[in-house]
Motif scaffolding. Structure first.
Motif, PDB file in Angstrom:
ATOM      1  N   ARG A 179     -16.272  61.975  56.398  1.00 55.92           N
ATOM      2  CA  ARG A 179     -16.753  61.566  55.078  1.00 55.92           C
ATOM      3  C   ARG A 179     -17.932  60.635  55.283  1.00 55.92           C
ATOM      4  O   ARG A 179     -17.841  59.644  56.023  1.00 55.92           O
ATOM      5  N   GLU A 181     -21.824  61.015  48.397  1.00 59.82           N
ATOM      6  CA  GLU A 181     -20.714  61.053  49.352  1.00 59.82           C
ATOM      7  C   GLU A 181     -20.189  62.471  49.473  1.00 59.82           C
ATOM      8  O   GLU A 181     -20.100  63.209  48.494  1.00 59.82           O
ATOM      9  N   ARG A 219     -19.145  68.909  48.942  1.00 59.41           N
ATOM     10  CA  ARG A 219     -18.446  68.073  47.975  1.00 59.41           C
ATOM     11  C   ARG A 219     -17.922  68.949  46.841  1.00 59.41           C
ATOM     12  O   ARG A 219     -18.391  70.076  46.641  1.00 59.41           O
ATOM     13  N   GLU A 242     -18.429  65.544  52.674  1.00 58.08           N
ATOM     14  CA  GLU A 242     -18.038  65.892  54.037  1.00 58.08           C
ATOM     15  C   GLU A 242     -19.267  66.394  54.782  1.00 58.08           C
ATOM     16  O   GLU A 242     -19.945  67.331  54.338  1.00 58.08           O
TER      17      GLU A 242
END
Length: 312
Positions: free
Chosen positions: A258, A272, A287, A274
Motif C-alpha cells: 500500500r 493511495e 485501487r 496497491e
C-alpha cells in the motif's frame, strides 16, 4: 482501441496542450468538463486523490499528468511523432522546461490583478477569491515570482523562443513535436485567457506566427460526455494488462504494498493504492472505488514521490 475520455475544463493550459495533441494525432475523443476548483467528486472517484487537470481515461485505466498522457497518446498512435529522432532527448528536455519554468513564469505574469480581473470579471470577487484559495492549497508553499520579475523573465523567454524560429516553422523542424505543444500552452493562456496582458507577445512576431500555426492544428474530433457516464465506463471495464512490468525499485517498497503517490510540488494531494508497477517511466496503483470499481491509476515518475502508506 477503447475510447479516449479527457477530463478537463476549457481554460486549462495543460488541457489545451493535450487537446491539440489529440487533434495532431487525429485521435477522436470524448470530452468530460470538470470543475476548475475543488470539490471534484467525480474526478476523485477515478483518481483517488489526484485533482490536477487534465486526466485521461481509457476504460478503467486513469492517466495522470499531461507528460504521461503524451507518452500514452504516442504509444496509441506513433505517427505523427511527438518525439522524433534524432532530437528526441532535446524535445523532451525542452518540453519539461516549457511545462515548468515557462509555465510558472507565464502564470505569475498572467494572474496579476489585471489578468485576474479579466478572468473573473463576470463571476465576481468571490469566484476570484475561491480560485486563489484553491491554487494556494495546491501550491504547498512553492516559491512564486512577483509579476514584475515574471514580466522580465517572460520577455527574455519569448525572445529565446523567437530565436528558435528564425529559420524554422516549428521549434525543432518543419513539423511540430512535443516541445511545440509544451511551450505553446503557457503562451496560449496569456493570449486567450488574459488577453488584456497579451501585448507582451507583440515584441516577438515570429512567436505569434508560430502560435497561429500551432492553433491551426485544432482539437480534432470531439464528442461531449458526462462525468457519470465516464465513471460507468470505468465500472464496466477491466484495466488493461501492463505492457511494461519491469520492476525498478528505488525505494525498497515491494510490489503489492500500500503506497501513496503525490506531486513533488504543485498538487500534493496523495493517491493511495496497491503498487502494481514501478517501471523506468511510471508508477501504477490498483485501487477500488464504490462507483468506479477497480481501476489502475498511472503516474509518471518524474515530478512525483512514492512512499509507503501508514498502516491503519
Amino acid at each position: 482501441m477503447q475510447e479516449l475520455i479527457l477530463h478537463h475544463y476549457p481554460t486549462s493550459p495543460f488541457a489545451e496542450k493535450i487537446r491539440l495533441i489529440l487533434g495532431y494525432k487525429n485521435l477522436p475523443w470524448r470530452s468530460v468538463i470538470i470543475p476548475m476548483i475543488m470539490p471534484k467528486p467525480d474526478v476523485l472517484a477515478l483518481t483517488g486523490g489526484y485533482r490536477k487537470t487534465p486526466v485521461l481515461q481509457i476504460g478503467a485505466d486513469i492517466y495522470c499528468d499531461s507528460a504521461l498522457i503524451c507518452d500514452v497518446l504516442e504509444h496509441l498512435r506513433p505517427m505523427p511523432e511527438l518525439y522524433p529522432e534524432p532530437s528526441k532527448g532535446l524535445a523532451r528536455i525542452l518540453a519539461h522546461w516549457g511545462d515548468h519554468t515557462l509555465f510558472w513564469t507565464s502564470m505569475a505574469f498572467s494572474t496579476q490583478p489585471k489578468g485576474m480581473a479579466q478572468m473573473f470579471g463576470n463571476a465576481g470577487p468571490d469566484a476570484a477569491r475561491a480560485f486563489g484559495e484553491d491554487r494556494k492549497a495546491m501550491s504547498a508553499g512553492m516559491p512564486r515570482l512577483r509579476p514584475a520579475d515574471a514580466a522580465a523573465a517572460y520577455r527574455s523567454y519569448l525572445r529565446r523562443i523567437s530565436d528558435m524560429l528564425d529559420d524554422l516553422p516549428f521549434l525543432l523542424g518543419e513539423v511540430p513535436c512535443i516541445a511545440d505543444f509544451a511551450m505553446y500552452h503557457p503562451l496560449w493562456f496569456t493570449r486567450v485567457r488574459t488577453s488584456v496582458l497579451a501585448d507582451i507577445l507583440n515584441a516577438t512576431p515570429a512567436v505569434l506566427e508560430w502560435m497561429d500555426r500551432v492553433a491551426a492544428i485544432g482539437h480534432g474530433s470531439m464528442e461531449k460526455f458526462s462525468s457519470t457516464g465516464a465513471i460507468a465506463v470505468a465500472a464496466a471495464s477491466t484495466p488493461a494488462p501492463l505492457h511494461d512490468d519491469i520492476f525498478q525499485d528505488e525505494h525498497g517498497i515491494p510490489l503489492g504494498s500500500r503506497v501513496l503517490v503525490s506531486g513533488e510540488s504543485f498538487g500534493p494531494e496523495p493517491t493511495e493504492g496497491e503498487l502494481i508497477a514501478a517501471t523506468r517511466m511510471h508508477y501504477t496503483l490498483r485501487r477500488t472505488d464504490e462507483r468506479a470499481g477497480t481501476v489502475h491509476v498511472h503516474f509518471p515518475r518524474i515530478g512525483y514521490s512514492l512512499k509507503a502508506a501508514t498502516p491503519a
